[in-house]
Design an enzyme around this catalytic site. Structure first.
Site, short mmCIF file in Angstrom:
data_model
loop_
_atom_site.label_atom_id
_atom_site.label_comp_id
_atom_site.label_asym_id
_atom_site.label_seq_id
_atom_site.Cartn_x
_atom_site.Cartn_y
_atom_site.Cartn_z
N GLU A 1 35.29 46.55 47.11
CA GLU A 1 34.20 46.23 46.19
C GLU A 1 33.16 45.31 46.82
O GLU A 1 31.96 45.51 46.64
CB GLU A 1 34.79 45.56 44.95
N GLU B 1 37.13 37.86 31.31
CA GLU B 1 36.02 38.82 31.29
C GLU B 1 36.05 39.71 30.05
O GLU B 1 35.91 40.93 30.14
CB GLU B 1 36.05 39.67 32.57
N ASP C 1 36.99 35.54 43.74
CA ASP C 1 37.12 36.94 43.35
C ASP C 1 36.97 37.90 44.52
O ASP C 1 35.94 38.58 44.63
CB ASP C 1 36.06 37.26 42.29
N GLU D 1 47.79 39.22 44.63
CA GLU D 1 46.99 40.42 44.40
C GLU D 1 45.90 40.50 45.46
O GLU D 1 45.10 39.57 45.61
CB GLU D 1 46.37 40.37 43.00
O1 GCW Z 1 36.15 41.52 40.95
C1 GCW Z 1 36.12 41.71 39.58
C2 GCW Z 1 35.64 43.09 39.39
C3 GCW Z 1 36.01 43.68 38.06
C4 GCW Z 1 37.51 43.49 37.86
C5 GCW Z 1 37.83 42.02 37.91
C6 GCW Z 1 39.31 41.75 37.75
C7 GCW Z 1 39.04 44.94 36.74
O2 GCW Z 1 34.24 43.14 39.57
O3 GCW Z 1 35.66 45.04 38.09
O4 GCW Z 1 37.95 44.08 36.65
O5 GCW Z 1 37.45 41.50 39.15
O6 GCW Z 1 39.97 41.58 38.78
O7 GCW Z 1 39.81 41.72 36.65
#
Ligand code: GCW
Length: 718
Positions: free
Chosen positions: A411, A309, A383, A405
């Site tokens: 979220e 990302e 995710d 993790e």
């Molecule tokens: O779920 C996503 C989130 C991001 C996050 C990313 C990650 C810290 O939307 O905000 O960034 O995962 O885990 O790196």
């Protein structure tokens, strides 16, 4: 005084005496409320708590004694004096054999307890009854002190104790996604606790309460800053602030760690590149590590998000993840530090299914990492969605310690306003069988190191903590912090047992309270899955802030950022074909798992649309068509949200007013938003399925355009 006023006063006095709805509470005390026990329990506990006897001194032992003093004073409603010797019956003797002759004399065979383990035992010393809290290490004593208090908080007898425990994982960390300006990525509980501007001079007492809460559940490390990191945290000015926090946390057994920005040598070091094989870059990191350890001798190490990302990483310089991780590992190794290298990667160029990418990138690197590297893997392959199958890397890297993790902050599960207890979700993943080494190769056994004999073990929870008075943004989100810590201590604990423990400490021990609350909690995760993403659907949320439904979104730059990419609904059906006829990412699992998930007949229904593209009229095991079943599930989720509201309303007489009102309001928000998710999602899917709603199921309240037009640009956490 009019008669009814008098009666009311009497009733209130009676309630006050029985310990029910007490003074206003705002949740600050978390599960460490230490409210006075009922008189009959007071009588039972009193003889076993006449003095707190501690020999030897250290900041950690002092913290243990202070917690016992504070806890017992609250729970028993009287001061329990501290002493150096046990002079009568009922002493609580705490310490280690090294610093306490009393404990050394008891011959407790503490060696068999591993690091951080403790023993609580009812003993007789020189003819006097006593309770000993003993450990080979000071931190074990502190954990034992919290355990004894928990026994009282949950109304267990304490007169014939023989309790021994050792944490099953070595690193039990919180990951704070906190930025240096105090905003928190995916934070729904206010600002970051870390007041960088006022550190190191101002040592907010709240830092100590944070450490107490963590120590009470065995958390032993905190990564202070966001994985989307800013290199400034590694500059001298910030390191001094980090050191101040480390000093405050140290007595509680909590080490600090930092997220390292991979290109820091360029950003703050003046180098031209950050190539992990460049000797100047390596020297820079070694010097940086030396500098950190001069300030913080027990610094835990680095966490890194690289080439994910938009974060910089070794691939920017033509190197791979192992090259990058090993360079940092080499820098911290002389000081005993570790590197946690995240496997949450998916590349811009890669056309393959995101669910397979981390596996494809990391599995070939197995065996290439230095011994002090742990690869940190999210519970599922996409995710942190409301429900995901376990990540296929678990079980697939026998030569590389993997830690798991989890996302404690919600979220994708309704932020802080939706009640969703995540214990059952985590339990489901931990119990999942990878079949990596035959049946019984559960994810829990991968991460506790027993399956592959890992040299390091750990879990990371993305924290849900901020500076809101209630710490977590809601009363019930405290349970997720609590459950995370308990599972990191022992991944085999049951989510229900944890919920009950937490409920007793947080709300009270009255069965009329415990049963309904635990019931609500245990059903809450499934409810959210039902009203957001039933049957294996995932990634259907609105863009950016991820607040609310957005299954129609199809215009984002990358294909795999769009909900339509994940649900693939069309006139014929819905779901992501991850079998051999589709992306085949199911093949990353061990054959026994792959064949089950890959079979339309045998895949567990909760993962149906995760692995299969299914016609709308396909009949499910229960006899309904897929389309009808989706409507049933979405509706069930909304009903469940309503049921939680009713359950909670009925508890009003048994819960203090302020916390009760807050939860009530949040449950009302949840019910509204559950309906929003259901209606928006079904309005959209119906535009593709073109099938009617079964009788007795209400159609969406509005048409699709209405839901598509909803904008919430200021939703928090982005
Ligand atoms: O779920 C996503 C989130 C991001 C996050 C990313 C990650 C810290 O939307 O905000 O960034 O995962 O885990 O790196």
């Amino acid at each position: 005084m009019p008669r009814f006023a008098l009666i009311r006063l009497l009733v209130l006095m009676l309630l006050g005496m029985s310990g029910t709805p007490a003074a206003a509470e705002d949740g600050y005390d978390l599960w460490l409320r230490y409210r006075t026990v009922e008189p009959e329990w007071q009588q039972r506990y009193n003889p076993a708590a006449t003095a707190i006897v501690q020999q030897g001194e250290s900041p950690t032992l002092a913290a243990a004694r202070a917690e016992l003093e504070r806890g017992l004073a609250g729970l028993l409603g009287r001061t329990v004096p501290a002493a150096r010797e046990a002079t009568g019956d009922g002493a609580i003797i705490l310490g280690t054999p090294d610093s306490s002759p009393l404990i050394a004399g008891l011959d407790l065979a503490l060696e068999r307890l591993g690091a951080g383990g403790y023993l609580i035992r009812s003993v007789t010393v020189d003819g006097r009854r006593a309770t000993v809290i003993a450990s080979g290490s000071d931190i074990g004593v502190l954990y034992g002190a919290f355990r004894l208090l928990r026994l009282i908080q949950t109304r267990q007898p304490i007169d014939r104790l023989d309790v021994g425990e050792t944490p099953r994982l070595e690193r039990r960390l919180l990951n704070h996604w906190d930025n240096l300006d105090r905003s928190v990525e995916r934070g729904y509980a206010g600002l970051s606790l870390w007041d960088w501007q006022k550190l190191p001079r101002f040592r907010d007492p709240r830092y100590t309460d944070y450490a107490r809460a963590n120590a009470s559940i065995g958390i032993n490390g905190a990564v202070l800053n966001n994985v989307n990191s800013n290199a400034d945290i590694l500059t001298p000015v910030f390191l001094e602030k980090v050191a101040a926090l480390a000093d405050i946390f140290r007595p509680y057994g909590i080490r600090v760690y930092l997220s390292a920005r991979f290109n820091a040598p360029m950003a703050i070091g003046g180098l031209e590149n950050a190539d992990p094989l460049d000797p100047r870059v390596r020297a820079w990191w070694r010097a940086k590590a030396d500098e950190i350890y001069r300030l913080i001798p027990d610094f835990g190490g680095f966490l890194v998000k690289a080439n994910s990302e938009g974060q910089p990483g070794p691939q920017d310089f033509g190197r791979d993840h192992a090259d990058g991780a090993n360079m940092l590992a080499e820098a911290v190794a002389p000081h005993g530090g570790i590197v946690m290298w995240r496997a949450f990667v998916y590349s811009d160029e890669e056309p393959t299914d995101r669910a397979a990418q981390a596996y494809d990138e990391f599995r070939p690197l197995d065996g290439r990492f230095r011994p002090n590297v742990i690869v940190q893997v999210k519970n599922g392959p996409i995710d942190f969605q409301p429900r995901e199958p376990f990540h296929p890397l678990f079980g697939a890297m026998p030569q590389t310690p993997l830690m798991m993790e989890l996302q404690v902050t919600k979220e994708y599960l309704g932020f802080a306003t939706h009640l969703a207890y995540l214990g059952p979700m985590w339990e489901e993943v931990l119990d999942a069988d990878t079949f990596a080494d035959g049946e019984g190769s559960t994810v829990a056994r991968v991460i506790d190191g027993s399956l592959h004999d890992y040299a390091h073990t750990g879990m990371a929870g993305v924290a849900n903590i901020g500076n809101d008075r209630n710490w977590s943004g809601s009363q019930f989100d405290q349970a997720n912090w609590y459950a995370y810590g308990r599972l990191a201590w022992d991944p085999n604990l049951s989510a229900r047992a944890i919920a009950e423990e937490w409920t007793r400490m947080t709300w009270g021990n009255d069965p009329a309270l415990v049963e309904p609350i635990v019931g609500m909690m245990m059903g809450s995760h499934q409810a959210v899955v039902d009203y957001m993403t039933p049957l294996g659907l995932h990634h259907l949320m609105a863009t950016g802030h991820h607040y609310g439904p957005g299954p129609w979104v199809d215009d984002l730059a990358r294909a795999d950022w769009n909900p339509v990419y994940f649900h693939r609904a069309d006139r014929e059906g819905i779901g992501f074909d991850r079998t051999a006829s589709g992306s085949n990412s199911v093949s990353r699992y061990a054959p026994a798992v792959a064949s089950r998930y890959g079979s339309l007949e045998r895949v567990p229904e909760e993962f149906l649309l995760w692995f299969h593209h299914v016609p709308w009229d396909h009949r499910l095991a229960g006899g309904r068509t897929l389309w009808d079943e989706m409507i049933v599930r979405y509706s069930r989720g909304v009903e469940q949200a309503g049921a939680m509201r009713e359950t909670w309303a009925a508890l009003a007489p048994r819960v203090d007013a302020q916390r009760h009102a807050e939860v009530s309001d949040f449950l009302a928000i949840q019910q509204d938003e559950a309906r929003w998710w259901r209606d928006a999602s079904l309005a959209y899917f119906q535009s593709l399925s073109r099938r009617p709603f079964p009788e007795s199921y209400a159609p969406p309240a509005h048409d699709l355009d209405y839901y598509r037009a909803i904008r919430t640009p200021y939703a928090p956490g982005n």
